[in-house]
Motif scaffolding. Structure first.
Motif, PDB file in Angstrom:
ATOM      1  N   PRO A   2       0.811  -1.219   0.000  1.00  0.00           N
ATOM      2  CA  PRO A   2       0.000   0.000   0.000  1.00  0.00           C
ATOM      3  C   PRO A   2       0.850   1.278   0.000  1.00  0.00           C
ATOM      4  N   GLU A   3       2.033   1.211   0.597  1.00  0.00           N
ATOM      5  CA  GLU A   3       2.878   2.417   0.600  1.00  0.00           C
ATOM      6  C   GLU A   3       3.314   2.779  -0.814  1.00  0.00           C
ATOM      7  N   VAL A   4       3.566   1.766  -1.625  1.00  0.00           N
ATOM      8  CA  VAL A   4       3.993   2.043  -2.996  1.00  0.00           C
ATOM      9  C   VAL A   4       2.831   2.660  -3.773  1.00  0.00           C
TER      10      VAL A   4
ATOM     11  N   ASN B  84      -3.932  12.793  10.570  1.00  0.00           N
ATOM     12  CA  ASN B  84      -3.505  11.408  10.359  1.00  0.00           C
ATOM     13  C   ASN B  84      -2.534  11.296   9.183  1.00  0.00           C
ATOM     14  N   CYS B  85      -1.679  10.302   9.256  1.00  0.00           N
ATOM     15  CA  CYS B  85      -0.700  10.037   8.193  1.00  0.00           C
ATOM     16  C   CYS B  85      -1.381  10.050   6.819  1.00  0.00           C
ATOM     17  N   ALA B  86      -0.877  10.917   5.954  1.00  0.00           N
ATOM     18  CA  ALA B  86      -1.525  11.114   4.653  1.00  0.00           C
ATOM     19  C   ALA B  86      -1.315   9.924   3.717  1.00  0.00           C
ATOM     20  N   TYR B  87      -0.275   9.161   3.971  1.00  0.00           N
ATOM     21  CA  TYR B  87      -0.067   7.943   3.188  1.00  0.00           C
ATOM     22  C   TYR B  87      -1.283   7.030   3.338  1.00  0.00           C
ATOM     23  N   VAL B  88      -1.687   6.872   4.573  1.00  0.00           N
ATOM     24  CA  VAL B  88      -2.827   6.009   4.851  1.00  0.00           C
ATOM     25  C   VAL B  88      -4.074   6.577   4.190  1.00  0.00           C
TER      26      VAL B  88
ATOM     27  N   GLY C 281       8.273  -0.906  13.851  1.00  0.00           N
ATOM     28  CA  GLY C 281       8.502   0.498  14.190  1.00  0.00           C
ATOM     29  C   GLY C 281       7.286   1.372  14.157  1.00  0.00           C
ATOM     30  N   CYS C 282       6.744   1.599  12.994  1.00  0.00           N
ATOM     31  CA  CYS C 282       5.675   2.581  12.889  1.00  0.00           C
ATOM     32  C   CYS C 282       4.349   2.027  13.415  1.00  0.00           C
ATOM     33  N   ASN C 283       3.779   2.710  14.403  1.00  0.00           N
ATOM     34  CA  ASN C 283       2.500   2.257  14.966  1.00  0.00           C
ATOM     35  C   ASN C 283       1.334   2.488  14.020  1.00  0.00           C
TER      36      ASN C 283
ATOM     37  N   LYS D 253      -2.630   0.503  12.526  1.00  0.00           N
ATOM     38  CA  LYS D 253      -3.936   1.087  12.208  1.00  0.00           C
ATOM     39  C   LYS D 253      -4.241   0.896  10.729  1.00  0.00           C
ATOM     40  N   TRP D 254      -3.256   1.210   9.911  1.00  0.00           N
ATOM     41  CA  TRP D 254      -3.442   1.131   8.462  1.00  0.00           C
ATOM     42  C   TRP D 254      -3.957  -0.258   8.071  1.00  0.00           C
ATOM     43  N   PHE D 255      -3.276  -1.276   8.607  1.00  0.00           N
ATOM     44  CA  PHE D 255      -3.637  -2.629   8.203  1.00  0.00           C
ATOM     45  C   PHE D 255      -4.923  -3.113   8.851  1.00  0.00           C
TER      46      PHE D 255
ATOM     47  N   LYS E 251       5.049  16.422   8.012  1.00  0.00           N
ATOM     48  CA  LYS E 251       4.001  16.754   8.975  1.00  0.00           C
ATOM     49  C   LYS E 251       3.161  15.543   9.378  1.00  0.00           C
ATOM     50  N   SER E 252       2.858  14.694   8.415  1.00  0.00           N
ATOM     51  CA  SER E 252       1.941  13.628   8.797  1.00  0.00           C
ATOM     52  C   SER E 252       2.638  12.323   9.158  1.00  0.00           C
ATOM     53  N   CYS E 253       3.946  12.346   9.272  1.00  0.00           N
ATOM     54  CA  CYS E 253       4.640  11.121   9.681  1.00  0.00           C
ATOM     55  C   CYS E 253       5.394  11.367  10.973  1.00  0.00           C
ATOM     56  N   ARG E 254       4.784  10.984  12.063  1.00  0.00           N
ATOM     57  CA  ARG E 254       5.437  11.259  13.341  1.00  0.00           C
ATOM     58  C   ARG E 254       6.574  10.296  13.617  1.00  0.00           C
ATOM     59  N   LEU E 255       6.511   9.149  12.999  1.00  0.00           N
ATOM     60  CA  LEU E 255       7.610   8.213  13.214  1.00  0.00           C
ATOM     61  C   LEU E 255       8.921   8.857  12.778  1.00  0.00           C
ATOM     62  N   PHE E 256       8.909   9.439  11.611  1.00  0.00           N
ATOM     63  CA  PHE E 256      10.107  10.105  11.148  1.00  0.00           C
ATOM     64  C   PHE E 256      10.344  11.403  11.896  1.00  0.00           C
TER      65      PHE E 256
ATOM     66  N   ASP F 299       5.211  17.725   3.426  1.00  0.00           N
ATOM     67  CA  ASP F 299       4.616  16.409   3.632  1.00  0.00           C
ATOM     68  C   ASP F 299       5.006  15.476   2.498  1.00  0.00           C
ATOM     69  N   LEU F 300       4.943  14.192   2.746  1.00  0.00           N
ATOM     70  CA  LEU F 300       5.343  13.263   1.693  1.00  0.00           C
ATOM     71  C   LEU F 300       4.211  12.951   0.733  1.00  0.00           C
ATOM     72  N   GLU F 301       2.991  13.317   1.115  1.00  0.00           N
ATOM     73  CA  GLU F 301       1.846  12.887   0.321  1.00  0.00           C
ATOM     74  C   GLU F 301       0.811  13.999   0.130  1.00  0.00           C
TER      75      GLU F 301
ATOM     76  N   CYS G  83       2.581   4.627  20.587  1.00  0.00           N
ATOM     77  CA  CYS G  83       2.472   5.395  19.336  1.00  0.00           C
ATOM     78  C   CYS G  83       3.874   5.824  18.934  1.00  0.00           C
ATOM     79  N   ASP G  84       3.985   6.395  17.760  1.00  0.00           N
ATOM     80  CA  ASP G  84       5.299   6.783  17.248  1.00  0.00           C
ATOM     81  C   ASP G  84       5.906   7.937  18.048  1.00  0.00           C
ATOM     82  N   VAL G  85       5.038   8.801  18.551  1.00  0.00           N
ATOM     83  CA  VAL G  85       5.535   9.939  19.330  1.00  0.00           C
ATOM     84  C   VAL G  85       6.137   9.441  20.644  1.00  0.00           C
TER      85      VAL G  85
HETATM   86  S1  SF4 Z   1       6.318   5.609   8.521  1.00  0.00           S
HETATM   87 FE1  SF4 Z   1       5.303   7.595   8.426  1.00  0.00          FE
HETATM   88  S2  SF4 Z   1       4.469   7.718   6.372  1.00  0.00           S
HETATM   89 FE2  SF4 Z   1       4.905   5.559   6.790  1.00  0.00          FE
HETATM   90  S3  SF4 Z   1       2.991   4.759   7.602  1.00  0.00           S
HETATM   91 FE3  SF4 Z   1       4.254   5.386   9.338  1.00  0.00          FE
HETATM   92  S4  SF4 Z   1       3.534   7.462   9.770  1.00  0.00           S
HETATM   93 FE4  SF4 Z   1       2.851   6.971   7.727  1.00  0.00          FE
END
Ligand code: SF4
Ligand code: SF4
Lengths: 421, 384
Positions: A62-64, A91-95, A125-127, A131-133, A359-364, A389-391, B105-107
């Motif tokens: 889905p990310e691709v 929320n993450c714009a990718y999702v 890593g990314c929480n 949610k996405w899945f 902005k929408s990716c808090r993991l990064f 933002d990436l998306e 969460c990621d934060v």
């Molecule tokens: S790593 Fe960032 S862009 Fe990718 S799913 Fe997680 S929050 Fe979204």
């Protein structure tokens, strides 16, 4: 002012080769339903694509799909559609882009691809992945497998960590067998892992070549052409051969003293994903200054191959588990990322660190102010932070970003001149 | 003690920074240590069994001005992450020896390592909370993770968690949680006798005191509150969902009640009441806690539950509390809550349960718009 920096269209072959392979994969996905081939959704980071391939399940990402929608400037209506359904602007714009596609009833941004037969959340890593899945499984009605991967929180994963992931991999294999109706063959997995290791070697070697002056390619913007083959096609003969060809090409560029630009004036390390809806524009803002990324963290989301890790056909499941736990960017702490960047700056001889805050990716992004503090104040590395933002195209303000980039490189140039006196 | 006396004591405690709570306890326990857990779930039994004071690390609320943390965390990051970091910069956690973070969460994940980097003199540990709820390997893994945490305390301070001490702590916290569940049941039965602000304050105070004190308070409340005289008014019975990490300002909870809601269930202070039934009392105590994490956890946005739909747990809460509606109350920028909102909302709509979304920030101080929204919502439900 010195002569203007221009871009050399050097990356032609690698780029074209990658495009061809990725399209073939997308075509295969497009035909999967009609041909009765089961598909499995995975995330890019620290994925276990080799396992799905060995189980005769065609991987989809889905990310691709989200990335392709953004690069084709098609993400905004999809994001809006998801927001209408209740997703927050935060929320993450990718999702959201991806959910927008699901809500339209399909998945491919260009060609439609079917919903996945199974949804394998490699929770690395990314929480948001979880949610996405959860949402993807809910929308597509597919079976969700939540592969829990412990965060890399000790120097090395413990034996218990490895066992835990391996135990789940075995459960996943059983699930895949029931989906595909085919018996899993460990020797087939070993073969696939050998191809994976070859691709990893090639990717690492390509990155290594960027230590040369000039670097033969931009390890941020051009690395994207390699991220498809290394993350999606890993484990395939074609993927391994792609990297053999890439390395040969980069070696020849090094021999000729060519880089991606007519002149390499600044060597940078870039942190954070690119703004896909404005990929070209963003790149041009750096190219103009003769700034070439010699390393980037984004190019290691799927795996950090440059420190020597390779999948090991002799320890198939264990090495998959180890890769998921330790050898990818997102399953490590942000402070571990500081160490990675520091090494890049030192070993790749970079002049500056560019942080693209998403902005929408808090993991990064969450905490990149602290990262900046560390590099600027403690290490004295000139650091620029820009935000978009990436998306989501709504967060890209080019004039503002351009001003900051220009001001940064002007002052860097000034420093160089002063130092050179 | 009367309920009012207990609540006054709790209010006083809650007004202090956790550092002060830690220092006060340590003055009486010179060899003891205090360990605070970032929301949501806190491994309190492990901390307590090592002879330490378990505390909740819940951000700065309205008490701190951000002067350092704003430069570390961008504008799009929730308040609790920033104010928690700020508490460290301003020395308001002084006295707390260790902090436990986890993968809610990621934060939170990033905050954990940034905390460690900026405050090298305290112990920071990161606990992996499994997201797979169906693999047979999970319970044992969780138990191993808790053992690792215990070993870390022992390495750092020589404080050992023996199986006997852990078994005892499990019993102590079972008693405390039973009491908390009884308080919640009491509020479901007679919400007019115990306001949400009162219940919240009491719960929050429990996270700043040894469980033995907490048990005494809860017992006093349980005894005295039924005796209170309060007339039931027309009100909407609501469940608050989404406030599991950053805590809403008390003013917002007051407004909710003033606007005509009886809060009958909520996910405030979830960590201290995570287990929905008693943790088993025989067998290896680490294993028991591991199993409880998998099978007796309250449904929460911070944990994947593969056995049921995201909305099922919420619907169950609505049913059990005989609620009329759900108020989604996520902290601004809180991804887990905002994502779950979508699936939960769909579930509620299917089941015909009305809902309202009210976002908050811990430092929010004017509530007029929110008050109007809630009033309108309540009126539309009560007088339709
Ligand atoms: S790593 Fe960032 S862009 Fe990718 S799913 Fe997680 S929050 Fe979204
Ligand atoms: S409020 Fe939400 S986003 Fe912020 S730390 Fe807590 S769970 Fe994470």
């Amino acid at each position: 002012m010195a002569t203007a920096v221009t871009e050399r269209q050097y990356q032609g072959q690698v780029h074209e080769h990658s495009r061809r392979l990725m399209s073939a994969w997308m075509d295969e996905l497009g035909r999967a339903e009609a041909e009765g081939v089961p598909t499995g959704a995975l995330m890019i980071s620290g994925n276990c694509v080799e396992l799905l391939r060995a189980c005769h399940i065609l991987p989809m990402f889905p990310e691709v799909t989200a990335l392709q929608a953004a690069i084709r400037k098609k993400s905004l209506p999809l994001i809006l559609k998801a927001e209408q359904a209740g997703y927050s602007s935060d929320n993450c714009a990718y999702v959201k882009a991806d959910i927008g596609l699901f809500l339209d009833g399909g998945m491919g941004p260009g060609k439609p691809i079917p919903f996945p037969t199974i949804t394998v959340c490699n929770y690395v890593g990314c929480n948001v992945y979880v949610k996405w899945f959860e949402h993807l499984a809910d929308l597509s009605g597919s079976k969700l497998f939540m592969l829990d991967v412990p965060f890399c929180r000790t120097a090395q994963p413990s034996a218990a960590d490895i066992q835990y992931v391996v135990a789940q991999l075995k459960e996943l294999i059983a699930l895949c067998e029931s989906v595909s109706g085919k018996k899993f063959d460990i020797d087939e997995l070993r073969e696939i892992l050998a191809y994976a290791a070859r691709a990893e070697e090639g990717y690492a070697r390509s990155k290594e070549l960027c230590k040369r002056h000039p670097a033969p390619f931009d390890a941020y913007f051009d690395a994207i052409n390699m991220m498809g083959p290394i993350n999606v096609l890993r484990g395939m003969r074609e993927g391994a051969e792609f990297f053999d060809a890439a390395v040969a090409e980069f070696e020849s560029l090094v021999a000729q003293g060519h880089g991606p630009l007519s002149e390499e004036r600044f060597r940078t390390v870039v942190e954070g994903p690119p703004p896909y809806p404005f990929y070209r524009n963003f790149r041009n803002l750096f190219a103009k200054w003769g700034a070439v990324a010699v390393q980037s963290t984004y190019s290691t989301v799927g795996g950090i191959w440059e420190w020597g890790f390779r999948h090991d056909p002799r320890r198939p499941l264990e090495s998959i588990a180890e890769q998921m736990m330790t050898e990818n960017l997102t399953n490590r702490s942000i402070v571990a990322r500081y160490a990675q960047i520091k090494r890049y700056v030192e070993e790749w001889e970079a002049d500056a660190l560019i942080i693209h805050s998403i902005k929408s990716c808090r993991l990064f992004s969450a905490g990149q102010g602290d990262m900046r503090d560390y590099f600027t104040r403690e290490l004295g590395v000139p650091t620029l932070m820009v935000e978009s933002d990436l998306e989501d195209p709504r967060y890209y303000a080019e004039a503002q970003i351009k001003n900051r980039i220009d001001a940064f490189f002007e002052s860097l140039e000034h420093k160089k001149v002063v130092a050179g006196r | 003690m009367t309920a009012d006396q207990v609540l006054a004591e709790c209010r006083e405690l809650v007004a202090q920074p956790i550092g002060a709570a830690a220092e006060r306890w340590k003055a009486q326990h010179p060899d003891g240590r205090a360990v605070a857990s970032y929301p949501v779930w806190a491994p309190v039994e492990i901390i307590h069994a090592a002879g330490m004071l378990p505390l909740a690390f819940l951000g700065g609320g309205t008490s701190v001005e951000l002067t350092h943390a704003d430069a570390r965390f961008q504008s799009f990051v929730c308040s609790i992450a920033k104010s928690s970091l700020e508490l460290g910069f301003q020395g308001l956690c002084k006295g707390v020896d260790g902090f436990v973070f986890s993968n809610i969460c990621d934060v939170a994940r990033n905050l954990s390592s940034i905390y460690q980097r900026n405050f090298g003199d305290v112990l920071v540990e990161y606990l992996h909370l499994p997201q797979n709820s169906t693999s047979p390997a999970v319970a044992a893994y969780m138990a191993a993770e808790l053992k690792r945490l215990a070993a870390r305390f022992e390495d750092a301070w020589g404080l050992r968690v023996t199986p006997t001490a852990l078994a005892k702590s499990i019993e102590t916290f079972n008693t405390l949680r039973t009491g908390i569940r009884a308080l919640y049941a009491l509020r479901i039965a007679e919400p007019q006798k115990l306001s949400t602000v009162e219940l919240y304050t009491a719960l929050r105070a429990l996270t700043m005191a040894p469980p033995e004190d907490g048990i005494a308070w809860v017992n006093a409340l349980l005894e005295d509150i039924p005796r209170r005289s309060a007339r039931q008014r027309d009100g909407l019975r609501v469940v608050i969902e989404g406030a599991f990490c950053e805590q809403p300002p008390l003013g917002l909870l007051e407004v909710l009640e003033e606007a005509g809601c009886y809060v009958v269930e909520d996910d405030l202070m979830l960590g201290w009441r995570w287990f929905t039934s008693d943790v088993a009392t025989d067998g290896d105590p680490f294993a028991r806690l591991g199993a409880a994490y998998v099978d007796q956890a309250v449904p929460s946005s911070t944990r994947h539950e593969g056995r049921e739909h995201r909305s099922t747990g919420l619907l169950e809460k609505v049913r059990r509390a005989r609620a009329d509606a759900v108020i989604f109350m996520p902290a601004k920028f809180c991804e887990p809550a905002l994502f779950d909102y979508v699936l939960m909302k769909q579930g509620l709509e299917k089941a015909g349960v009305p809902h309202l979304l009210v976002e908050f920030e811990e430092k929010m101080w004017t509530f007029e718009r929110t008050r109007n929204e809630i009033e309108t919502f309540v009126e539309s439900m009560l007088f339709d």
